[in-house]
Design a protein around this motif. Sequence first.
Motif, PDB file in Angstrom:
ATOM      1  N   THR A 159       4.749   3.829   2.617  1.00  0.00           N
ATOM      2  CA  THR A 159       4.644   2.534   1.933  1.00  0.00           C
ATOM      3  C   THR A 159       4.564   1.442   2.991  1.00  0.00           C
ATOM      4  O   THR A 159       5.421   1.369   3.879  1.00  0.00           O
ATOM      5  CB  THR A 159       5.864   2.304   1.019  1.00  0.00           C
ATOM      6  N   GLU A 213       0.843  -1.185   0.000  1.00  0.00           N
ATOM      7  CA  GLU A 213       0.000   0.000   0.000  1.00  0.00           C
ATOM      8  C   GLU A 213       0.887   1.247   0.000  1.00  0.00           C
ATOM      9  O   GLU A 213       1.875   1.312   0.733  1.00  0.00           O
ATOM     10  CB  GLU A 213      -0.890   0.028   1.250  1.00  0.00           C
ATOM     11  N   HIS A 214       0.529   2.218  -0.831  1.00  0.00           N
ATOM     12  CA  HIS A 214       1.199   3.521  -0.829  1.00  0.00           C
ATOM     13  C   HIS A 214       0.141   4.579  -0.539  1.00  0.00           C
ATOM     14  O   HIS A 214      -0.861   4.663  -1.263  1.00  0.00           O
ATOM     15  CB  HIS A 214       1.851   3.815  -2.175  1.00  0.00           C
ATOM     16  N   THR A 215       0.354   5.382   0.489  1.00  0.00           N
ATOM     17  CA  THR A 215      -0.618   6.420   0.823  1.00  0.00           C
ATOM     18  C   THR A 215       0.106   7.746   1.045  1.00  0.00           C
ATOM     19  O   THR A 215       1.233   7.775   1.561  1.00  0.00           O
ATOM     20  CB  THR A 215      -1.404   6.060   2.098  1.00  0.00           C
ATOM     21  N   PRO A 240      -0.369   4.695  -7.575  1.00  0.00           N
ATOM     22  CA  PRO A 240      -1.499   4.655  -6.640  1.00  0.00           C
ATOM     23  C   PRO A 240      -2.352   5.913  -6.735  1.00  0.00           C
ATOM     24  O   PRO A 240      -1.854   7.005  -7.025  1.00  0.00           O
ATOM     25  CB  PRO A 240      -0.819   4.559  -5.268  1.00  0.00           C
ATOM     26  N   ILE A 282      -1.540   9.852  -5.422  1.00  0.00           N
ATOM     27  CA  ILE A 282      -0.100  10.103  -5.321  1.00  0.00           C
ATOM     28  C   ILE A 282       0.407  10.520  -6.690  1.00  0.00           C
ATOM     29  O   ILE A 282       0.377   9.741  -7.647  1.00  0.00           O
ATOM     30  CB  ILE A 282       0.663   8.856  -4.823  1.00  0.00           C
ATOM     31  N   VAL A 303       5.228  10.077   1.396  1.00  0.00           N
ATOM     32  CA  VAL A 303       4.432   8.891   1.067  1.00  0.00           C
ATOM     33  C   VAL A 303       4.802   7.791   2.054  1.00  0.00           C
ATOM     34  O   VAL A 303       5.986   7.561   2.335  1.00  0.00           O
ATOM     35  CB  VAL A 303       4.697   8.403  -0.371  1.00  0.00           C
TER      36      VAL A 303
END
Length: 377
Positions: free
Chosen positions: A37, A4-6, A91, A94, A35
């Motif tokens: 990860t 997951e990348h947020t 993602p 981003i 970011v």
Amino acid sequence: MTIEHTPGARLPEGLSASAAGAARWASVREFWMPVTTVVRDDDGVVIGAALTMARPGTAYRKIVDVVAETADAFAEVVRAVVSLAAGDTRPEGIDIHPAVVVHVEEHESLDDARTHALHDLGFERQAGPVPSVPSTLIDTPAGVRVWSRWATRAPGRVIPYYGQTTEVTCGAVTALGAMHASGHGAFAADRDDNHSIELAFWRQATNLPACEPVGLAVATREALRDAATSPRVVISTDQPVLLEEYRDRPGERALREDLQAEGRRRAQLLGVPVEHRWATVDEIAERVAAGTPVGILIDLTALIDDPSPHWILAYDVIDGNIIVSDPWVDAENAETWADTFALPLPPATLDLVARWGEPAYRGVVVFAPREAGAAQA
């Protein structure tokens, strides 16, 4: 395993960082596009996470911190960041520029297993910088070691990285770096000695407190003492520059205009070429690719949200990006020398920042190439 990348810096539940690590996770402003990860195992359990950042409009990504209990989890997290930085995954939410290099900051010494993991992923530990700003002091709590993974090739030329230790000496550091790279070394192994060298050169080049292009070139020529290694100036105006803050202080402005007039007189006497035209980014890139370092006067606003004039040194071109050494490290916003020693600027970003004033002007100092300097050494 899932990745997951947020956007943002959010250490996930289930992982804990040291006090120093937690401070790093809390230190990255939104402007630097943080970011998070996260890597989960097949059961959905978080096994590792990384915080990354970069200056806007640049072509690098820096891993500020990795939290992972095992070397294997560490490797999976770093691999996920490399994929994100390369643009292999996009993602939602981003929007970052594809990176030609990923840097890893080593704040505490890595164990052998994690060191091997970085090597296996194509990272190489960088040579140590010149002792200057706190992050370059490797054997102190603030010091960091840096690992880098270049997508195609690493820079073929070496600029010894030195971070400016005052707010006004960027021009001096830029010129000293160019001189050092061309065989006229000036930096020392001792931080205090380097600070003295930095201040002494600034005193020769300054327009109180700025270093304008002609004055910077003249100081460099006088330090080199040889016309064969003289820099040249390309500036888009024949009027005094970097005087915007003195509009309402005519006495102080007049003094600096006089200093610049003297600088131009010295340039003529010493044979320092001065051209009045707008240097294009293509021209700068061509000179740099051919082995000629170029000092560039820029506006820092787009890079670190600071509307200030500033000097950087371009010294290589990789995949169309101009690689620069930026002497300013914004340590208050989680930057270290990892962000600035080999900063890749896409042409559009360099064109945006390489100007100052209203109306805007562009100034560059073209230093002697390594070959000319080596011949005189």
